[in-house]
Scaffold this motif. Structure first.
Motif, PDB file in Angstrom:
ATOM      1  N   THR A   2      26.791 -47.459  45.687  1.00 15.52           N
ATOM      2  CA  THR A   2      26.949 -47.794  44.479  1.00 15.52           C
ATOM      3  C   THR A   2      26.350 -47.000  43.474  1.00 15.52           C
ATOM      4  OG1 THR A   2      25.657 -49.620  44.111  1.00 15.52           O
ATOM      5  CG2 THR A   2      28.001 -50.040  45.137  1.00 15.52           C
ATOM      6  N   ASP A   3      27.040 -46.780  42.434  1.00 12.75           N
ATOM      7  CA  ASP A   3      26.285 -45.976  41.109  1.00 12.75           C
ATOM      8  C   ASP A   3      25.129 -47.284  40.743  1.00 12.75           C
ATOM      9  OD1 ASP A   3      27.795 -43.915  41.042  1.00 12.75           O
ATOM     10  OD2 ASP A   3      29.422 -44.824  40.039  1.00 12.75           O
ATOM     11  N   LYS A   4      24.117 -46.817  40.027  1.00 12.83           N
ATOM     12  CA  LYS A   4      22.957 -47.614  39.648  1.00 12.83           C
ATOM     13  C   LYS A   4      23.650 -48.647  38.772  1.00 12.83           C
ATOM     14  CE  LYS A   4      18.640 -47.106  37.692  1.00 12.83           C
ATOM     15  NZ  LYS A   4      17.396 -46.037  37.087  1.00 12.83           N
ATOM     16  N   TYR A   5      24.361 -48.378  37.681  1.00 15.45           N
ATOM     17  CA  TYR A   5      24.686 -49.312  36.796  1.00 15.45           C
ATOM     18  C   TYR A   5      26.238 -49.988  36.925  1.00 15.45           C
ATOM     19  CZ  TYR A   5      20.646 -47.597  34.375  1.00 15.45           C
ATOM     20  OH  TYR A   5      19.525 -47.121  34.092  1.00 15.45           O
ATOM     21  N   GLU A   6      26.592 -50.083  38.167  1.00 20.23           N
ATOM     22  CA  GLU A   6      27.987 -50.374  38.462  1.00 20.23           C
ATOM     23  C   GLU A   6      28.035 -51.905  38.566  1.00 20.23           C
ATOM     24  OE1 GLU A   6      31.565 -49.810  41.643  1.00 20.23           O
ATOM     25  OE2 GLU A   6      29.855 -48.820  42.001  1.00 20.23           O
ATOM     26  N   ASN A   7      27.086 -52.685  39.071  1.00 11.17           N
ATOM     27  CA  ASN A   7      26.825 -53.978  39.357  1.00 11.17           C
ATOM     28  C   ASN A   7      26.343 -54.603  38.121  1.00 11.17           C
ATOM     29  OD1 ASN A   7      26.428 -56.735  40.060  1.00 11.17           O
ATOM     30  ND2 ASN A   7      25.301 -56.311  41.888  1.00 11.17           N
ATOM     31  N   PRO A   8      27.188 -55.432  37.256  1.00 11.06           N
ATOM     32  CA  PRO A   8      26.552 -55.927  35.906  1.00 11.06           C
ATOM     33  C   PRO A   8      25.580 -56.952  36.150  1.00 11.06           C
ATOM     34  CG  PRO A   8      28.834 -56.379  36.180  1.00 11.06           C
ATOM     35  CD  PRO A   8      28.568 -55.486  37.267  1.00 11.06           C
ATOM     36  N   THR A   9      25.321 -57.247  37.311  1.00 13.67           N
ATOM     37  CA  THR A   9      24.043 -58.275  37.640  1.00 13.67           C
ATOM     38  C   THR A   9      23.080 -57.832  38.213  1.00 13.67           C
ATOM     39  OG1 THR A   9      25.353 -59.090  39.679  1.00 13.67           O
ATOM     40  CG2 THR A   9      25.992 -60.158  37.903  1.00 13.67           C
ATOM     41  N   SER A  10      22.933 -56.637  38.500  1.00 17.77           N
ATOM     42  CA  SER A  10      21.926 -55.991  39.204  1.00 17.77           C
ATOM     43  C   SER A  10      20.568 -55.849  38.119  1.00 17.77           C
ATOM     44  CB  SER A  10      22.224 -54.453  39.638  1.00 17.77           C
ATOM     45  OG  SER A  10      21.998 -53.581  38.455  1.00 17.77           O
ATOM     46  N   ASP A  11      19.544 -55.968  38.797  1.00 19.19           N
ATOM     47  CA  ASP A  11      18.134 -56.025  38.162  1.00 19.19           C
ATOM     48  C   ASP A  11      18.203 -54.735  36.874  1.00 19.19           C
ATOM     49  OD1 ASP A  11      17.331 -58.298  39.103  1.00 19.19           O
ATOM     50  OD2 ASP A  11      15.917 -57.416  40.413  1.00 19.19           O
ATOM     51  N   ASP A  12      18.858 -53.520  37.556  1.00 21.21           N
ATOM     52  CA  ASP A  12      18.667 -52.171  37.119  1.00 21.21           C
ATOM     53  C   ASP A  12      19.401 -52.532  35.744  1.00 21.21           C
ATOM     54  OD1 ASP A  12      16.991 -50.730  38.513  1.00 21.21           O
ATOM     55  OD2 ASP A  12      18.480 -50.057  39.751  1.00 21.21           O
ATOM     56  N   TYR A  13      20.766 -52.851  36.025  1.00 21.40           N
ATOM     57  CA  TYR A  13      21.524 -52.970  34.733  1.00 21.40           C
ATOM     58  C   TYR A  13      21.318 -54.194  33.529  1.00 21.40           C
ATOM     59  CZ  TYR A  13      26.291 -54.268  32.440  1.00 21.40           C
ATOM     60  OH  TYR A  13      27.230 -54.182  31.469  1.00 21.40           O
ATOM     61  N   MET A  14      20.712 -55.231  34.151  1.00 18.81           N
ATOM     62  CA  MET A  14      20.146 -56.276  33.131  1.00 18.81           C
ATOM     63  C   MET A  14      19.016 -55.847  32.543  1.00 18.81           C
ATOM     64  SD  MET A  14      22.553 -58.441  33.224  1.00 18.81           S
ATOM     65  CE  MET A  14      21.561 -59.484  32.171  1.00 18.81           C
ATOM     66  N   GLY A  15      18.121 -54.941  33.264  1.00 19.70           N
ATOM     67  CA  GLY A  15      16.948 -54.406  32.603  1.00 19.70           C
ATOM     68  C   GLY A  15      17.253 -53.564  31.283  1.00 19.70           C
ATOM     69  N   VAL A  16      18.322 -52.436  31.609  1.00 14.85           N
ATOM     70  CA  VAL A  16      18.939 -51.891  30.660  1.00 14.85           C
ATOM     71  C   VAL A  16      19.547 -52.945  29.068  1.00 14.85           C
ATOM     72  CG1 VAL A  16      20.857 -50.245  29.921  1.00 14.85           C
ATOM     73  CG2 VAL A  16      19.412 -49.847  31.914  1.00 14.85           C
ATOM     74  N   VAL A  17      20.298 -53.752  29.812  1.00 17.69           N
ATOM     75  CA  VAL A  17      21.042 -54.751  28.807  1.00 17.69           C
ATOM     76  C   VAL A  17      19.734 -55.389  27.837  1.00 17.69           C
ATOM     77  CG1 VAL A  17      22.049 -56.921  28.329  1.00 17.69           C
ATOM     78  CG2 VAL A  17      23.046 -55.083  29.819  1.00 17.69           C
ATOM     79  N   MET A  18      18.715 -55.692  28.516  1.00 16.94           N
ATOM     80  CA  MET A  18      17.924 -56.591  28.019  1.00 16.94           C
ATOM     81  C   MET A  18      16.806 -55.734  27.181  1.00 16.94           C
ATOM     82  SD  MET A  18      18.335 -59.617  28.411  1.00 16.94           S
ATOM     83  CE  MET A  18      17.104 -60.278  27.545  1.00 16.94           C
ATOM     84  N   GLY A  19      16.840 -54.349  27.530  1.00 18.37           N
ATOM     85  CA  GLY A  19      16.090 -53.383  26.831  1.00 18.37           C
ATOM     86  C   GLY A  19      16.645 -53.366  25.280  1.00 18.37           C
ATOM     87  N   ILE A  20      17.985 -53.109  25.226  1.00 19.54           N
ATOM     88  CA  ILE A  20      18.806 -52.764  24.227  1.00 19.54           C
ATOM     89  C   ILE A  20      18.703 -53.922  23.439  1.00 19.54           C
ATOM     90  CG2 ILE A  20      21.109 -52.400  23.203  1.00 19.54           C
ATOM     91  CD1 ILE A  20      21.757 -50.873  25.749  1.00 19.54           C
ATOM     92  N   ILE A  21      18.713 -55.229  23.865  1.00 18.17           N
ATOM     93  CA  ILE A  21      18.829 -56.216  23.112  1.00 18.17           C
ATOM     94  C   ILE A  21      17.526 -56.332  22.357  1.00 18.17           C
ATOM     95  CG2 ILE A  21      18.465 -58.855  23.031  1.00 18.17           C
ATOM     96  CD1 ILE A  21      20.847 -58.601  25.203  1.00 18.17           C
ATOM     97  N   MET A  22      16.149 -56.209  23.242  1.00 15.68           N
ATOM     98  CA  MET A  22      14.745 -56.218  22.375  1.00 15.68           C
ATOM     99  C   MET A  22      14.529 -55.277  21.454  1.00 15.68           C
ATOM    100  SD  MET A  22      12.824 -57.244  25.999  1.00 15.68           S
ATOM    101  CE  MET A  22      11.169 -56.949  25.311  1.00 15.68           C
ATOM    102  N   SER A  23      14.955 -53.930  21.968  1.00 13.63           N
ATOM    103  CA  SER A  23      14.769 -52.973  20.840  1.00 13.63           C
ATOM    104  C   SER A  23      15.571 -53.145  19.549  1.00 13.63           C
ATOM    105  CB  SER A  23      15.080 -51.485  21.496  1.00 13.63           C
ATOM    106  OG  SER A  23      14.303 -51.373  22.438  1.00 13.63           O
ATOM    107  N   GLY A  24      16.699 -53.691  19.667  1.00 13.44           N
ATOM    108  CA  GLY A  24      17.644 -54.014  18.517  1.00 13.44           C
ATOM    109  C   GLY A  24      16.973 -55.238  17.620  1.00 13.44           C
ATOM    110  N   GLY A  25      16.497 -56.027  18.318  1.00 16.78           N
ATOM    111  CA  GLY A  25      15.837 -57.411  17.592  1.00 16.78           C
ATOM    112  C   GLY A  25      14.447 -57.051  17.221  1.00 16.78           C
ATOM    113  N   ASN A  26      13.654 -56.061  17.856  1.00 11.76           N
ATOM    114  CA  ASN A  26      12.666 -55.720  17.229  1.00 11.76           C
ATOM    115  C   ASN A  26      12.700 -54.869  15.944  1.00 11.76           C
ATOM    116  OD1 ASN A  26      10.798 -56.757  19.061  1.00 11.76           O
ATOM    117  ND2 ASN A  26      10.790 -54.954  20.405  1.00 11.76           N
ATOM    118  N   ALA A  27      13.797 -53.855  15.949  1.00  9.63           N
ATOM    119  CA  ALA A  27      14.014 -53.140  14.709  1.00  9.63           C
ATOM    120  C   ALA A  27      14.452 -54.120  13.592  1.00  9.63           C
ATOM    121  CB  ALA A  27      15.315 -52.191  15.226  1.00  9.63           C
ATOM    122  N   LYS A  28      15.299 -54.826  13.843  1.00  6.03           N
ATOM    123  CA  LYS A  28      15.642 -55.800  12.795  1.00  6.03           C
ATOM    124  C   LYS A  28      14.716 -56.494  12.052  1.00  6.03           C
ATOM    125  CE  LYS A  28      19.095 -59.349  11.705  1.00  6.03           C
ATOM    126  NZ  LYS A  28      20.218 -60.368  12.190  1.00  6.03           N
TER     127      LYS A  28
END
Length: 116
Positions: A2-28
């Protein structure tokens, strides 16, 4: 395979999601801090906070761009409410930072007029 981010419950996918959330929160948070610093007349510190906010947003935007590029190239990218939340969080942070730049500028102008 499977593609790296195909499974939305994988650790890779959730790491990306949390990175976006954290960076956005830090910026705000940094943008809000800049407004408070400007109110206190600490304009150099406010500019520094805004620069740090921009860097946080750039990091999140780079991740977002990578995902969009992968999607455009045919890679399967899973989507779930976490990703929607991350995108919403990022867009809100971008808007807030843009507004903070304006508020800091207006505060600088106001304080200059008051000190005449």
């Amino acid at each position: 395979m499977t593609d790296k981010y195909e499974n939305p419950t994988s650790d890779d996918y959730m790491g990306v999601v949390m990175g976006i959330i954290m960076s956005g929160g830090n910026a705000k948070g940094l943008a809000f801090q800049a407004i408070q610093q400007a109110k206190d007349g600490k304009f150099a510190e406010a500019e520094s906070s805004l620069n740090e906010a921009s860097e946080q947003l750039r990091e999140a935007h780079d991740v977002q761009t990578d995902l969009l590029t992968r999607l455009a190239q045919g890679e399967k990218i899973g989507w779930n409410l976490y990703m929607v939340h991350a995108q919403d969080h990022l867009m809100n942070a971008i808007t807030f930072k843009d507004l903070a730049v304006e508020v800091v500028g207006q505060e600088r102008r106001l304080q200059a007029l008051e000190n005449k």
